[in-house]
Design a protein around this motif. Sequence first.
Motif, mmCIF file in Angstrom:
data_model
loop_
_atom_site.group_PDB
_atom_site.id
_atom_site.type_symbol
_atom_site.label_atom_id
_atom_site.label_comp_id
_atom_site.label_asym_id
_atom_site.label_seq_id
_atom_site.Cartn_x
_atom_site.Cartn_y
_atom_site.Cartn_z
ATOM 1 N N VAL A 123 -30.790 -118.551 10.735
ATOM 2 C CA VAL A 123 -29.385 -118.133 10.754
ATOM 3 C C VAL A 123 -29.187 -116.913 9.857
ATOM 4 C CG1 VAL A 123 -27.026 -118.837 10.209
ATOM 5 C CG2 VAL A 123 -28.562 -120.446 11.326
ATOM 6 N N ARG A 124 -29.822 -116.897 8.686
ATOM 7 C CA ARG A 124 -29.711 -115.743 7.787
ATOM 8 C C ARG A 124 -30.254 -114.482 8.443
ATOM 9 N NH1 ARG A 124 -32.602 -112.451 4.279
ATOM 10 N NH2 ARG A 124 -34.579 -113.389 4.925
ATOM 11 N N CYS A 125 -31.425 -114.587 9.003
ATOM 12 C CA CYS A 125 -32.067 -113.407 9.588
ATOM 13 C C CYS A 125 -31.370 -112.956 10.868
ATOM 14 C CB CYS A 125 -33.545 -113.701 9.863
ATOM 15 S SG CYS A 125 -34.550 -113.902 8.387
ATOM 16 N N ALA A 126 -30.886 -113.895 11.662
ATOM 17 C CA ALA A 126 -30.235 -113.535 12.917
ATOM 18 C C ALA A 126 -28.820 -113.013 12.687
ATOM 19 C CB ALA A 126 -30.199 -114.736 13.856
ATOM 20 N N SER A 127 -28.089 -113.614 11.745
ATOM 21 C CA SER A 127 -26.702 -113.214 11.432
ATOM 22 C C SER A 127 -25.933 -112.848 12.707
ATOM 23 C CB SER A 127 -26.702 -112.040 10.448
ATOM 24 O OG SER A 127 -27.210 -112.421 9.199
ATOM 25 N N PHE B 194 -35.589 -116.605 28.177
ATOM 26 C CA PHE B 194 -35.305 -117.679 27.226
ATOM 27 C C PHE B 194 -33.803 -117.862 27.032
ATOM 28 C CE2 PHE B 194 -34.879 -119.338 22.838
ATOM 29 C CZ PHE B 194 -35.637 -120.490 22.949
ATOM 30 N N VAL B 195 -33.046 -116.775 27.080
ATOM 31 C CA VAL B 195 -31.596 -116.877 26.899
ATOM 32 C C VAL B 195 -30.983 -117.701 28.021
ATOM 33 C CG1 VAL B 195 -29.425 -115.594 26.786
ATOM 34 C CG2 VAL B 195 -31.451 -114.716 25.617
ATOM 35 N N ALA B 196 -31.302 -117.353 29.259
ATOM 36 C CA ALA B 196 -30.712 -118.037 30.412
ATOM 37 C C ALA B 196 -31.145 -119.495 30.506
ATOM 38 C CB ALA B 196 -31.083 -117.298 31.694
ATOM 39 N N HIS B 197 -32.405 -119.789 30.152
ATOM 40 C CA HIS B 197 -32.933 -121.135 30.346
ATOM 41 C C HIS B 197 -32.707 -122.072 29.165
ATOM 42 C CE1 HIS B 197 -34.964 -119.331 33.803
ATOM 43 N NE2 HIS B 197 -35.232 -120.546 34.214
ATOM 44 N N VAL B 198 -32.605 -121.527 27.949
ATOM 45 C CA VAL B 198 -32.515 -122.392 26.767
ATOM 46 C C VAL B 198 -31.359 -122.006 25.843
ATOM 47 C CG1 VAL B 198 -33.726 -123.239 24.723
ATOM 48 C CG2 VAL B 198 -34.997 -122.851 26.835
ATOM 49 N N ALA C 16 -28.366 -117.140 17.604
ATOM 50 C CA ALA C 16 -29.262 -117.586 16.540
ATOM 51 C C ALA C 16 -30.514 -118.235 17.130
ATOM 52 C CB ALA C 16 -28.539 -118.563 15.623
ATOM 53 N N ILE C 17 -30.355 -119.013 18.196
ATOM 54 C CA ILE C 17 -31.507 -119.644 18.850
ATOM 55 C C ILE C 17 -32.436 -118.584 19.424
ATOM 56 C CG2 ILE C 17 -32.200 -121.048 20.829
ATOM 57 C CD1 ILE C 17 -29.644 -122.724 20.339
ATOM 58 N N SER C 18 -31.873 -117.591 20.108
ATOM 59 C CA SER C 18 -32.696 -116.509 20.659
ATOM 60 C C SER C 18 -33.401 -115.749 19.544
ATOM 61 C CB SER C 18 -31.816 -115.543 21.459
ATOM 62 O OG SER C 18 -31.161 -116.200 22.511
ATOM 63 N N GLY C 19 -32.655 -115.445 18.493
ATOM 64 C CA GLY C 19 -33.263 -114.754 17.357
ATOM 65 C C GLY C 19 -34.357 -115.573 16.708
#
Length: 414
Positions: free
Chosen positions: A295-299, A145-149, A261-264
Amino acid sequence: MTGAGIAAGTDLSDLAFWRRPVAERDAAFRRLRALAHPAGYREMPRPGGTENTFYALVRHSDVVEASRHPEVFSSAGEGATPRTPAGFAEYFGSMINMDDPRHARLRTVVSRAFTPKLVARLRSYISTTAERLVAELAAAGPCDFVAHVAAPMPLEVICELVGVPERHRPFVLERSNTALSGVDPDYVPDPGQAAGVLLGAVRDLHALAQDLAAHRRRQPGDDLISLLTGPGRDGDRLTAAEIGSFFILLLVAGNETTRHAISGGLVLLTNNPGQRVLLQRDFDQYGATAVEEVVRCASPVNYMARQLTRDHKLRGRTLRAGERVRLYYRSANRDEAVFFRPDEFDVARRPNPHVAFGGPGPHFCLGAHLARTEMTALFGKLLRTLPEVHATGTPERLVSSFINGIKRLPCAPR
């Protein structure tokens, strides 16, 4: 490390702490928040420098206080970012490592470049990019998911904003990954060579931005670099060096952090199916609050540093002029005194006074609105088009005390 830190059973200055599972780190910060005074730790000196102490500000109230009083908690001096060899100063001389009036001047110049025309064009580009990446994910099947999105989404937006040609974008991704890797072995196999490797990556990015600026002075376009290199109403403009440093700041604040943040966010939606269903049923109602909660949870940024300009008492401890503090955002975002059930993911959370974009004050993230726009567009398209998309394994995390990042995340679109 002072007695308080020893009692808490942590050493935030030791990279071994940042290799521990996230749940263990969160538990350690919970113990630190319960202490009567901020804990102190030895800070690794720059080569040839002396050993210093930094104090860990882990409560929400402490982070907010330091953020609101830049006249006491300075971002200048030895800088807000992790200590680096002296050669890095040339490339990290951006707003993030400045106080007013220099900070105010740069922020004013940069802010005026975000014209209504540029913002409108960028919104359309964000929507189109999110749609394309989701379609490509659907066609790819099980993948990273990181590499593609997560990585291409903010990178392409920042490059479009700045005016980086398509042919340079893979280079920007590779160099920014290295520059922000800390000493992660995937990017820096030999820790003894870390300073040279990181400096080389930063120097390359700085040089690219200066080359783009020189080109745009000759042939202006409607991108951010063109607007920043041209004089404003008051005749002020950024120098070539300032543009290079600002480009590096954008890659940290606008690219790297949004990516993590997106990955999280996918991890959170996978691990909390009830919240996922709530968001899918009414994205229009919960989309904005869900993004804030992600965003809060991923920080994505673990901390920023400040240096005391004068003696200051904080929670019964007198911090001395010249000493340094670190504002630990993830810990503040889980402060039981501020957030109800802080370890739970709640897409409807209100209020949500998180500090993942920085605390209130002059250093609040200039790109916060851009990050929110990207994440809202992407998650809206993702959940509507691929309602069953999910992480299929444990995220592989970046080994870094500064960036709370995910390197790889296996996923399946269905």
